[in-house]
Design an enzyme around this catalytic site. Structure first.
Site, mmCIF file in Angstrom:
data_model
loop_
_atom_site.group_PDB
_atom_site.id
_atom_site.type_symbol
_atom_site.label_atom_id
_atom_site.label_comp_id
_atom_site.label_asym_id
_atom_site.label_seq_id
_atom_site.Cartn_x
_atom_site.Cartn_y
_atom_site.Cartn_z
ATOM 1 N N ASP A 50 47.445 -0.368 -63.121
ATOM 2 C CA ASP A 50 48.074 0.235 -64.297
ATOM 3 C C ASP A 50 47.041 0.906 -65.193
ATOM 4 O O ASP A 50 47.387 1.561 -66.177
ATOM 5 C CB ASP A 50 48.901 -0.780 -65.073
ATOM 6 C CG ASP A 50 48.110 -2.003 -65.517
ATOM 7 O OD1 ASP A 50 46.886 -2.044 -65.289
ATOM 8 O OD2 ASP A 50 48.730 -2.921 -66.096
ATOM 9 N N SER A 51 45.761 0.790 -64.819
ATOM 10 C CA SER A 51 44.717 1.576 -65.476
ATOM 11 C C SER A 51 44.981 3.067 -65.353
ATOM 12 O O SER A 51 44.409 3.869 -66.095
ATOM 13 C CB SER A 51 43.348 1.241 -64.872
ATOM 14 O OG SER A 51 43.383 1.295 -63.458
ATOM 15 N N ASP A 89 49.992 -2.758 -59.200
ATOM 16 C CA ASP A 89 50.198 -3.532 -60.421
ATOM 17 C C ASP A 89 51.653 -3.493 -60.860
ATOM 18 O O ASP A 89 52.283 -2.426 -60.859
ATOM 19 C CB ASP A 89 49.361 -2.952 -61.565
ATOM 20 C CG ASP A 89 47.978 -3.564 -61.651
ATOM 21 O OD1 ASP A 89 47.741 -4.596 -61.003
ATOM 22 O OD2 ASP A 89 47.139 -3.008 -62.377
ATOM 23 N N LYS A 119 50.518 -7.086 -58.032
ATOM 24 C CA LYS A 119 49.560 -7.856 -58.829
ATOM 25 C C LYS A 119 50.135 -8.112 -60.212
ATOM 26 O O LYS A 119 50.719 -7.216 -60.823
ATOM 27 C CB LYS A 119 48.219 -7.127 -58.939
ATOM 28 C CG LYS A 119 47.164 -7.879 -59.770
ATOM 29 C CD LYS A 119 45.789 -7.290 -59.609
ATOM 30 C CE LYS A 119 45.607 -6.003 -60.377
ATOM 31 N NZ LYS A 119 45.705 -6.184 -61.859
ATOM 32 N N GLU A 121 49.258 -9.855 -64.132
ATOM 33 C CA GLU A 121 48.236 -10.305 -65.079
ATOM 34 C C GLU A 121 48.779 -11.414 -65.956
ATOM 35 O O GLU A 121 49.947 -11.391 -66.346
ATOM 36 C CB GLU A 121 47.809 -9.156 -65.998
ATOM 37 C CG GLU A 121 47.045 -8.047 -65.332
ATOM 38 C CD GLU A 121 46.622 -6.996 -66.342
ATOM 39 O OE1 GLU A 121 46.525 -7.313 -67.550
ATOM 40 O OE2 GLU A 121 46.387 -5.846 -65.926
ATOM 41 N N GLU A 188 38.466 -10.699 -64.071
ATOM 42 C CA GLU A 188 37.934 -9.545 -64.807
ATOM 43 C C GLU A 188 37.251 -9.978 -66.095
ATOM 44 O O GLU A 188 37.787 -10.780 -66.855
ATOM 45 C CB GLU A 188 39.036 -8.533 -65.143
ATOM 46 C CG GLU A 188 38.491 -7.352 -65.948
ATOM 47 C CD GLU A 188 39.463 -6.208 -66.126
ATOM 48 O OE1 GLU A 188 39.083 -5.224 -66.784
ATOM 49 O OE2 GLU A 188 40.602 -6.299 -65.623
#
Length: 273
Positions: A50-51, A89, A119, A121, A188
């Site tokens: 999602d960056s 993501d 993924k 978070e 991270e």
């Protein structure tokens, strides 16, 4: 909408999980078919992170990434890759409300892209969601430590693991994600000793980004390691300086157009005699 056909040559999730403690897993982000073609021959998995909200769409944080956005970019990466597993993501707001909503959105990602896994978070509070997904056939990679989707709560992009409280929390997050069925976990922006300890104490691969060379693999944002931007996080090593190359190429093009040296004879078509 049907999924993009997936190559039967791709790395599988069991293959990635089996790399625990063995040769390091190589991963990079990609957001398009073009970049995926460059990354695919060398990566064990490609992360459609999602960056992309920041890198491709100019947003200040990753929070603005939408489910449709992730699916669109995921489809593009799948078209441009054959060998690497592709992990996408789940964006902010697509999995927090309930396990059922998370499952619905994860199925959309898997079915509409043909990717290998999703993924998530967060921390231990997401363990029930991960367990719900994995019990229903959705492969899940976890992401703990500095979690960009929680940047507002963290007070910025701050390295995690300096205090004993942070260390205890992140270690528990890793254990709970493993117990819930995650096949791997991204660490991270955490202190090196903490990343090393977590890697030693869970049976699934750890993927470091600003963590430790001791992790079971590494991932970086492609544009960061290629040197597109002057300012990058400390944990990034620039393996090229393409930003400078692009600036020079565009400048040379502008000059050539301005002085009419482009297009030249080799670049135009003459009538056939």
């Amino acid at each position: 909408m049907s999924a993009i056909p997936s190559s039967n040559k791709r790395r599988t999730i069991p293959e990635l999980r089996a790399r625990k403690g063995k040769s390091p897993i190589v991963a990079l982000t990609a957001y398009s078919a073009l970049t995926a073609r460059f990354v695919d021959p060398y990566a064990d998995f490609i992360l459609v992170g999602d960056s992309l909200a920041m890198v491709e769409h100019g947003m200040a944080t990753t929070i603005g990434a939408s489910l449709d956005m992730m699916i669109l970019h995921g489809q593009s990466v799948m078209r441009g890759s054959e060998k690497a597993a592709v992990v996408i993501d789940m964006p902010f707001g697509s999995y927090e409300a309930s396990p059922q909503e998370a499952y619905h959105n994860a199925v959309r990602i898997l079915s509409e892209t043909g990717c290998s896994a999703v993924k998530l978070e967060g921390g231990s509070h997401l363990a029930p969601v991960i367990a719900f997904l994995t019990a229903r056939g959705v492969p899940v990679m976890g992401h703990i430590g500095l979690t960009p989707q929680y940047v507002q709560t963290l007070g910025g992009f701050k390295i995690q693991g300096h205090s004993s409280e942070q260390q205890d929390k992140i270690k528990q997050d890793a254990l709970d994600f493993e117990a819930a069925g995650a096949f791997s976990v991204v660490l991270e922006g955490v202190t090196e000793p903490l990343a090393r300890e977590i890697t030693d104490n869970i049976a699934i691969p750890t993927i470091g980004i600003g963590a430790s060379s001791y992790c079971d693999g590494q991932v970086l944002v492609l544009e960061d390691m290629l040197g597109f931007n002057d300012k990058v996080p400390r944990f990034v090593k620039k393996f090229a300086h393409l930003g400078d190359d692009i600036k020079k190429a565009v400048s040379d093009y502008a000059t050539a157009v301005s002085n009419r040296s482009f297009p030249a004879e080799d670049n135009i078509y003459r009538p056939k005699s």
